[in-house]
Design a protein around this motif. Structure first.
Motif, short mmCIF file in Angstrom:
data_model
loop_
_atom_site.label_atom_id
_atom_site.label_comp_id
_atom_site.label_asym_id
_atom_site.label_seq_id
_atom_site.Cartn_x
_atom_site.Cartn_y
_atom_site.Cartn_z
N ILE A 201 0.86 -1.19 0.00
CA ILE A 201 0.00 0.00 0.00
C ILE A 201 0.89 1.24 0.00
N ASP A 202 0.63 2.13 -0.93
CA ASP A 202 1.46 3.32 -1.06
C ASP A 202 1.40 4.17 0.20
N ARG A 203 2.54 4.78 0.46
CA ARG A 203 2.72 5.65 1.62
C ARG A 203 1.65 6.74 1.72
N ALA A 204 1.13 7.18 0.58
CA ALA A 204 0.12 8.24 0.58
C ALA A 204 -1.10 7.89 1.44
N PHE A 205 -1.44 6.59 1.52
CA PHE A 205 -2.61 6.17 2.29
C PHE A 205 -2.27 5.88 3.75
N ILE A 206 -0.97 5.74 4.03
CA ILE A 206 -0.54 5.39 5.38
C ILE A 206 -0.31 6.66 6.21
N GLN A 207 0.18 7.68 5.52
CA GLN A 207 0.52 8.97 6.14
C GLN A 207 -0.52 9.45 7.14
N ASP A 208 -1.80 9.49 6.71
CA ASP A 208 -2.85 10.05 7.56
C ASP A 208 -3.81 8.99 8.08
N ILE A 209 -3.30 7.78 8.21
CA ILE A 209 -4.21 6.69 8.60
C ILE A 209 -4.74 6.89 10.01
N VAL A 210 -3.95 7.58 10.84
CA VAL A 210 -4.45 7.92 12.17
C VAL A 210 -5.05 9.30 12.08
N GLY A 211 -6.36 9.40 12.25
CA GLY A 211 -6.99 10.71 12.27
C GLY A 211 -7.80 11.03 11.04
N LYS A 212 -7.43 10.47 9.88
CA LYS A 212 -8.22 10.76 8.68
C LYS A 212 -9.02 9.51 8.33
N SER A 213 -10.32 9.60 8.61
CA SER A 213 -11.12 8.38 8.52
C SER A 213 -11.24 7.86 7.09
N SER A 214 -11.12 8.76 6.10
CA SER A 214 -11.24 8.28 4.71
C SER A 214 -10.05 7.39 4.35
N ASP A 215 -8.86 7.77 4.80
CA ASP A 215 -7.69 6.94 4.50
C ASP A 215 -7.76 5.61 5.23
N GLU A 216 -8.26 5.65 6.46
CA GLU A 216 -8.39 4.39 7.18
C GLU A 216 -9.38 3.47 6.46
N ALA A 217 -10.45 4.07 5.95
CA ALA A 217 -11.46 3.28 5.23
C ALA A 217 -10.85 2.63 3.99
N ILE A 218 -10.02 3.39 3.28
CA ILE A 218 -9.38 2.84 2.08
C ILE A 218 -8.48 1.67 2.45
N VAL A 219 -7.69 1.85 3.49
CA VAL A 219 -6.77 0.78 3.91
C VAL A 219 -7.57 -0.44 4.37
N ARG A 220 -8.63 -0.21 5.13
CA ARG A 220 -9.50 -1.32 5.53
C ARG A 220 -10.02 -2.08 4.32
N GLY A 221 -10.45 -1.33 3.32
CA GLY A 221 -10.98 -1.93 2.09
C GLY A 221 -9.93 -2.76 1.37
N ILE A 222 -8.75 -2.21 1.26
CA ILE A 222 -7.66 -2.95 0.60
C ILE A 222 -7.36 -4.23 1.36
N LEU A 223 -7.32 -4.13 2.70
CA LEU A 223 -7.00 -5.32 3.52
C LEU A 223 -8.07 -6.40 3.37
N ALA A 224 -9.33 -5.97 3.35
CA ALA A 224 -10.42 -6.94 3.23
C ALA A 224 -10.36 -7.65 1.88
N MET A 225 -10.11 -6.86 0.86
CA MET A 225 -10.05 -7.43 -0.48
C MET A 225 -8.85 -8.36 -0.61
N ALA A 226 -7.71 -7.95 -0.08
CA ALA A 226 -6.50 -8.77 -0.16
C ALA A 226 -6.71 -10.10 0.57
N ARG A 227 -7.40 -10.05 1.69
CA ARG A 227 -7.68 -11.27 2.46
C ARG A 227 -8.51 -12.24 1.61
N GLN A 228 -9.51 -11.68 0.96
CA GLN A 228 -10.36 -12.50 0.07
C GLN A 228 -9.55 -13.18 -1.02
N LEU A 229 -8.61 -12.43 -1.56
CA LEU A 229 -7.84 -12.93 -2.70
C LEU A 229 -6.58 -13.67 -2.26
#
Ligand code: C2E
Ligand code: MG
Ligand code: MG
Ligand code: MG
Length: 274
Positions: A201-229
């Motif tokens: 996952i690119d650093r751009a999404f990690i930078q604000d993962i604490v505090g910016k709920s949209s970035d956390e949501a994106i990371v959650r989504g990526i993790l869920a999808m990766a788990r599936q695959l």
């Protein structure tokens, strides 16, 4: 008057353009010299299993140091080398060097892996697969100690070819990762067609993962999808303990970033492994 000013502007831009071209040729020649004289170096950045905190691998990152001691940033010389084709000899050197260095690392820790960054240009070359296999074999290494990082841009060129190649690497035991995941143009759905082992996952999404709920949501989504695959996930650019903790809570398997360690010379990695 306005006309003259316009012409002056044009003149100025032309001069600037010529100037930047001159710098490019200069930079290109110096880079060629660095390749020829083997003045390039590799630094290694640890990749950490977030649950245990253990170093499971390192990413090889190319470094180009000038005579005056300053470093040219990879974001400057890699795109240039891709434009000139110099990335091919530079990458061949890097692959060789990574194998030589990995042998030393494996003496300290048997399970370590080295990730090597690939350029789109390499991917479209004939015999690229064979070349990688031959290099690994020549150094007496097992295929599963080497991992290849590729960006989504390889899919834009010829995605059928790319998918076949990734499959061949996978069958040979060489894992591949999608680097800078999330920054490309492709949709998430292409991931299921790609036989990659992990994504970073690119650093751009990690930078604000604490505090910016949209970035956390994106990371959650990526993790869920990766788990599936059944794809492993590495978070890039972790700079704080809070980010590391949050990502661990979210179930991200691996991390990399200044918080754990900056890229460093082989000698320092070997010391870490003592
Ligand atoms: P990359 O493959 O995504 O590598 C990660 C980059 O993020 C590295 O930059 C690394 O130093 C930096 N980084 C790591 N942790 C942090 C962090 O916590 N915060 C911040 N701000 N940055 C962090 P670097 O070494 O400057 O390399 C830049 C890019 O150049 C690489 O991005 C890769 O795309 C390319 N590159 C580097 N070496 C090679 C190579 O041997 N071959 C090819 N084809 N490309 C390379
Ligand atoms: Mg990378
Ligand atoms: Mg990256
Ligand atoms: Mg990058």
């Amino acid at each position: 008057f306005a006309k003259r000013q316009g012409r002056n502007h044009l003149h100025f831009f032309k001069r600037a353009e010529e100037h930047s071209k001159r710098v490019d040729i200069h930079l290109r020649n110096r880079f060629q010299q660095a390749i020829d004289e083997e003045k390039l170096a590799l630094h290694y950045q640890p990749i950490i299993a977030l649950q245990s905190g253990e170093m499971v691998g390192v990413e090889a990152l190319m470094r180009w140091q000038l005579e005056d001691g300053s470093f040219v940033p990879p974001d400057t010389f890699i795109p240039m080398a891709e434009a000139t084709g110099q990335i091919i000899p530079a990458s061949e050197w890097a692959m060789e060097q990574a194998c030589v260095d990995l042998k030393q690392m494996l003496e300290k820790r048997e399970q370590l892996c080295v990730s090597v960054n690939l350029s789109v240009l390499q991917f479209s070359r004939a015999n690229f697969f064979e070349q990688i296999i031959t290099t690994i074999e020549a150094h007496g290494l097992a295929n599963n100690r080497i991992e290849l990082e590729l960006t989504e841009s390889i899919l834009m060129d010829d995605s059928d070819h790319a998918i076949k190649l990734i499959e061949r690497f996978r069958n040979a035991g060489i894992a591949t990762s999608i680097d800078d995941f999330g920054t490309g143009f492709s949709s998430l759905s292409y991931l299921k067609k790609l036989p990659v082992n992990r994504l970073k996952i690119d650093r751009a999404f990690i930078q604000d993962i604490v505090g910016k709920s949209s970035d956390e949501a994106i990371v959650r989504g990526i993790l869920a999808m990766a788990r599936q695959l059944d794809i492993e996930v590495v978070a890039e650019g972790i700079e704080t303990a809070e980010q590391a903790i949050r990502l661990t809570e979210l179930g991200c398997g691996f991390g990399q970033g200044y918080y754990f360690a900056k890229p460093k010379p082989l000698a320092e990695i070997l010391k870490d492994l003592e």
